[in-house]
Design a protein around this motif. Structure first.
Motif: not given
Length: 76
Positions: A14, A16-23
């Protein structure tokens, strides 16, 4: 076909930015654990001989796996 006897596993993670760190790191850890546990039977690999690599920004998630040391069989 390759002259190098290896198995390549490409992991989609996944972004970023849709799934922010730490995804992305979590996705990579799940994939690494799968390769360690299922790889010997499904991929016919030796789990003690796993290489993690990436290009550009994708090198960051693999590098964190060893820093975290979450894999029980990780050798530094």
């Amino acid at each position: 076909q390759s002259d190098v006897p290896c198995v390549v596993v490409i992991v989609g993670y996944r972004l970023a930015p849709k799934n922010p760190f730490p995804a992305a790191i979590g996705d990579g850890m799940v994939a690494l654990r799968w390769v360690e546990s299922e790889g010997p039977q499904r991929l016919r690999i030796d789990p003690s001989r796993i290489l993690l690599a990436g290009m550009s920004a994708s090198v960051y998630p693999p590098s964190t796996f060893f820093v975290q040391g979450e894999s029980p069989d990780t050798t530094f």
